[in-house]
Design a protein around this motif. Structure first.
Motif, PDB file in Angstrom:
ATOM      1  N   UNK A  63       7.954   4.712  -9.212  1.00  0.00           N
ATOM      2  CA  UNK A  63       8.768   3.166 -10.036  1.00  0.00           C
ATOM      3  C   UNK A  63       9.319   2.770  -9.156  1.00  0.00           C
ATOM      4  N   UNK A  64      10.916   3.694  -8.755  1.00  0.00           N
ATOM      5  CA  UNK A  64      11.825   2.793  -7.812  1.00  0.00           C
ATOM      6  C   UNK A  64      10.978   1.578  -6.662  1.00  0.00           C
ATOM      7  N   UNK A  65      10.358   1.815  -6.095  1.00  0.00           N
ATOM      8  CA  UNK A  65       9.821   1.557  -4.948  1.00  0.00           C
ATOM      9  C   UNK A  65       8.591  -0.053  -5.296  1.00  0.00           C
ATOM     10  N   UNK A  66       8.064   0.473  -7.129  1.00  0.00           N
ATOM     11  CA  UNK A  66       7.150  -0.335  -7.639  1.00  0.00           C
ATOM     12  C   UNK A  66       7.912  -1.840  -8.054  1.00  0.00           C
ATOM     13  N   UNK A  67       9.275  -1.055  -8.603  1.00  0.00           N
ATOM     14  CA  UNK A  67      10.243  -2.342  -9.154  1.00  0.00           C
ATOM     15  C   UNK A  67      10.643  -2.992  -8.020  1.00  0.00           C
ATOM     16  N   UNK A  68      10.685  -2.263  -6.911  1.00  0.00           N
ATOM     17  CA  UNK A  68      11.908  -3.247  -5.824  1.00  0.00           C
ATOM     18  C   UNK A  68      11.000  -4.404  -5.483  1.00  0.00           C
ATOM     19  N   UNK A  69       9.804  -4.115  -5.318  1.00  0.00           N
ATOM     20  CA  UNK A  69       8.807  -5.049  -5.027  1.00  0.00           C
ATOM     21  C   UNK A  69       8.510  -5.812  -5.403  1.00  0.00           C
ATOM     22  N   UNK A  70       8.022  -5.808  -7.253  1.00  0.00           N
ATOM     23  CA  UNK A  70       8.253  -6.841  -7.856  1.00  0.00           C
ATOM     24  C   UNK A  70       8.867  -7.817  -8.023  1.00  0.00           C
ATOM     25  N   UNK A  71      10.432  -7.224  -8.056  1.00  0.00           N
ATOM     26  CA  UNK A  71      11.449  -7.757  -7.886  1.00  0.00           C
ATOM     27  C   UNK A  71      11.314  -8.939  -6.227  1.00  0.00           C
ATOM     28  N   UNK A  72      10.788  -8.582  -5.545  1.00  0.00           N
ATOM     29  CA  UNK A  72      11.085  -9.021  -4.383  1.00  0.00           C
ATOM     30  C   UNK A  72       9.739 -10.394  -4.519  1.00  0.00           C
ATOM     31  N   UNK A  73       8.798  -9.856  -5.162  1.00  0.00           N
ATOM     32  CA  UNK A  73       7.727 -10.977  -5.414  1.00  0.00           C
ATOM     33  C   UNK A  73       6.096 -10.548  -5.107  1.00  0.00           C
ATOM     34  N   UNK A  74       6.286  -9.061  -4.794  1.00  0.00           N
ATOM     35  CA  UNK A  74       4.831  -8.616  -4.344  1.00  0.00           C
ATOM     36  C   UNK A  74       3.878  -8.804  -5.969  1.00  0.00           C
ATOM     37  N   UNK A  75       3.085  -9.308  -5.088  1.00  0.00           N
ATOM     38  CA  UNK A  75       1.959  -9.398  -6.995  1.00  0.00           C
ATOM     39  C   UNK A  75       0.942  -8.536  -7.403  1.00  0.00           C
ATOM     40  N   UNK A  76       0.857  -7.058  -5.727  1.00  0.00           N
ATOM     41  CA  UNK A  76      -0.239  -6.343  -5.748  1.00  0.00           C
ATOM     42  C   UNK A  76       0.014  -5.237  -5.475  1.00  0.00           C
ATOM     43  N   UNK A  77      -0.532  -4.230  -5.961  1.00  0.00           N
ATOM     44  CA  UNK A  77       0.407  -2.782  -5.522  1.00  0.00           C
ATOM     45  C   UNK A  77      -1.391  -1.545  -5.371  1.00  0.00           C
ATOM     46  N   UNK A 108       0.449  -1.235   0.209  1.00  0.00           N
ATOM     47  CA  UNK A 108      -0.083  -0.051  -0.081  1.00  0.00           C
ATOM     48  C   UNK A 108       0.895   1.291   0.258  1.00  0.00           C
ATOM     49  N   UNK A 109       0.369   2.253  -0.639  1.00  0.00           N
ATOM     50  CA  UNK A 109       1.281   3.486  -0.832  1.00  0.00           C
ATOM     51  C   UNK A 109       2.442   3.465  -1.750  1.00  0.00           C
TER      52      UNK A 109
END
Ligand code: C2E
Ligand code: CA
Ligand code: CA
Length: 563
Positions: free
Chosen positions: A528-542, A523-524
């Motif tokens: 884009x950097x945050x998004x990319x990081x979260x994606x890289x660790x396998x988070x699937x929903x934003x 959440x929050x």
């Protein structure tokens, strides 16, 4: 002890008088005699005089009135004054050269007369003084002055006296002070009413003593509520408690503590009662049970309290008039190359007809304190379900929605039945409704909560743990708590860049969640950097401003129909 009449005369501001005479020489002469002792206003005929009297009714102390004047003479002025409730009490000294008119004037309400040509200045002044004094004393005596128990003023007398004091001391800054005996009812219960009365009388004597030292005025309003009107700067309120204690030192056996609220440098444009309301409000915020306390009135807190009171009082009408509206913040799946909208969180706003759009950050905590939240949440869930049904019908899309569940909602036994009933009525599947429950709620009463949440899940609802990372649950606890989704709190995700420890924490959470088959929503997310990081660790929903802010219904519909 100074007598109050005497105190009144200590007033060093000049009283205001009005001289009415058509002959300039007379006005000048009287002005010459009186201007040293009085603030003098002049009128040269009856009409003008009445105008001034009406304007200055509150501050005028005396009128010197010539009887013979063109246009409107003194007799006529007296007649008009007698019939006007604002002016009928105002004392009038008639200026006359014919002693024969005396009786008639006295009949018409004049207090006394001065013979022309004017006698010695001292005689004129003495007559004026005596008239004013009689008038003021009569007014003061008209009201019941003192109450029996403490000998302090009664409430009404106190207020009118304070107002009068203000009138003659415009420039004197004043403080409104409220004093209350802590746990007075206990004193009555433990020691008996007579002892309680003794305490009140002793408090009265303390305040009398305070009056002699500072020149304040005081009264007792209810049982143990005292009000003091104090010239600013005369008292160090920080020492008040100690002062009272000292006064009670000789008092047998009973420990007396006071709570005190001070409104410093009162706004004299507001009514005297309101000034003391503020002092009492401050007094009621003294909560420390172990020390006598003083609290100061703060305009900011006052404004906030007023607004809160307004919001609370308008709640029912607002609910009925549909002022609470739902916004929808989309959640995006980011597993594929192109993110896509999967669901949304329903977030309430209050479209207030006067105050404009009010954020839930302001009213939700307020309603949680006052128990109104359940009513609101039940309404929001019902609306959310109705929206889901209408989107399905209009656009053929089954959009999942999450709704927020407050702590208190969880203790309502009807919660599950209510939601199921609404789902049935609208033909919406329970698996499309996500229930967001704060992580910290699990800490209140985890066993019971685990039961309730377990029940929700067996009924087919999905449960999200909201604001994960702000509560105190350890990662290990995740295994025991039945949830389908955790929502990583904003503070966790914000400014992630270059915070390695948090990045490590997040990837750890992701691993555990995967292991437990729990999905993770972040959440929050704002960049884009945050998004990319979260994606890289396998988070699937934003969910976050990066994709979209919470949207009103039409805009939200556009989002999911255009994709
Ligand atoms: P919440 O449940 O944690 O909701 C998320 C809040 O974060 C929303 O604020 C949302 O607008 C905001 N947000 C989302 N993405 C971003 C972002 O990228 N950056 C920033 N700075 N903020 C973001 P909102 O709508 O003001 O709601 C505040 C809180 O009010 C909610 O926090 C929730 O606790 C409560 N609330 C809202 N609607 C309801 C409701 O219907 N019932 C109950 N009980 N509580 C509600
Ligand atoms: Ca939420
Ligand atoms: Ca949240």
């Amino acid at each position: 002890m100074v007598k109050d009449k005497a105190i009144f005369r200590l007033v060093n501001a000049k009283r205001q008088i009005l001289i009415v005479d058509d002959e300039q020489v007379n006005r000048e002469l009287l002005g010459f005699i009186t201007e040293r002792d009085y603030d003098v206003l002049y009128a040269s005929n009856g009409k003008e005089a009445l105008e001034i009297m009406r304007r200055e009714a509150k501050t005028l102390s005396l009128v010197l009135l010539d009887l013979k004047m063109p246009e409107m003479d003194g007799f006529e002025v007296l007649k008009v004054m007698k019939e006007d409730p604002d002016l009928s009490e105002l004392p009038v000294l008639v200026l006359t050269s014919e002693e024969s008119a005396e009786v008639e004037c006295l009949h018409m309400g004049a207090s006394d007369f001065i013979v022309k040509p004017f006698e010695q200045a001292e005689v004129v002044i003495a007559r004026m003084e005596r008239t004013i004094e009689l008038y003021e004393d009569r007014k003061l005596i008209l009201e019941t002055e003192r109450e029996d128990m403490t000998g302090l003023f009664t409430r009404n007398y106190f207020y009118s006296y304070a107002e009068k004091y203000d009138r003659f001391h415009e420039d004197q800054k004043m403080d409104a002070v409220a004093m209350n005996i802590d746990n007075f009812h206990l004193i009555n219960e433990l020691h008996g009413r007579l002892a309680g009365d003794d305490v009140l009388r002793h408090m009265g004597s303390y305040i009398e003593d305070l009056r002699d030292r500072t020149g304040c005025m005081a009264c007792r309003v209810d049982a143990d509520q005292f009000l003091v009107y104090m010239p600013s700067g005369k008292m160090d309120y920080g020492k008040l408690a100690e002062d009272v204690n000292q006064h009670f030192e000789s008092f047998p056996d009973i420990k007396v503590k006071i709570r005190c609220g001070v409104y410093v440098d009162v706004d004299k444009t507001i009514e005297i009662e309101r000034r003391f309301d503020r002092a009492i409000q401050a007094q009621n915020t003294v909560v420390d049970e172990y020390h006598s306390g003083v609290s100061y009135y703060d305009a900011e807190i006052h404004g906030e309290k007023l607004r809160q009171a307004q919001l609370l009082s308008e709640f029912d009408d607002a609910l009925e008039q549909e002022q609470f509206v739902l916004y929808f913040q989309p959640k995006y799946n980011i597993e594929k190359e192109k993110p896509y909208l999967t669901s949304a969180e329903a977030l309430v706003r209050w479209k207030h007809p006067v105050l404009g759009m009010i954020s839930p950050g302001e009213f939700i905590p307020l309603f949680e304190q006052n128990g109104l939240i359940q009513k609101l949440d039940f309404y929001i869930w019902k609306k959310a379900i109705e929206y889901m049904a209408s989107w399905k019908e209009k656009y053929g899309k089954e959009i999942a929605l999450s709704v927020n569940i407050s702590r208190m909602d969880l203790y309502n036994h009807n919660l599950i039945d209510y939601i199921e009933n609404e789902l049935d009525k609208n033909g919406v599947s329970g698996s499309k409704l996500y229930l967001e429950i704060l992580e910290s709620a699990y800490m209140d009463n985890s066993d019971q909560l685990i039961d309730v949440v377990g029940h929700m899940r067996t009924e087919g609802f999905k449960v999200e743990m909201d604001d994960f990372g702000t509560g105190y649950s350890s990662l290990a606890m995740l295994a025991q708590i039945p949830v389908d989704v955790i929502k990583l709190d904003m503070t966790f995700v914000k400014n992630l860049k270059s915070d390695e420890r948090r990045e490590t924490m997040i990837s750890l959470i992701m691993d555990i969640a995967k292991h437990l088959n729990i999905s993770v929503v972040a959440e929050g997310v704002e960049d884009k950097e945050t998004l990319d990081f979260l994606k890289s660790v396998g988070c699937n929903t934003i969910q976050g401003f990066y994709f979209s802010r919470p949207l009103p219904e039409e805009e939200f519909v556009k989002k999911f129909t255009e994709e």
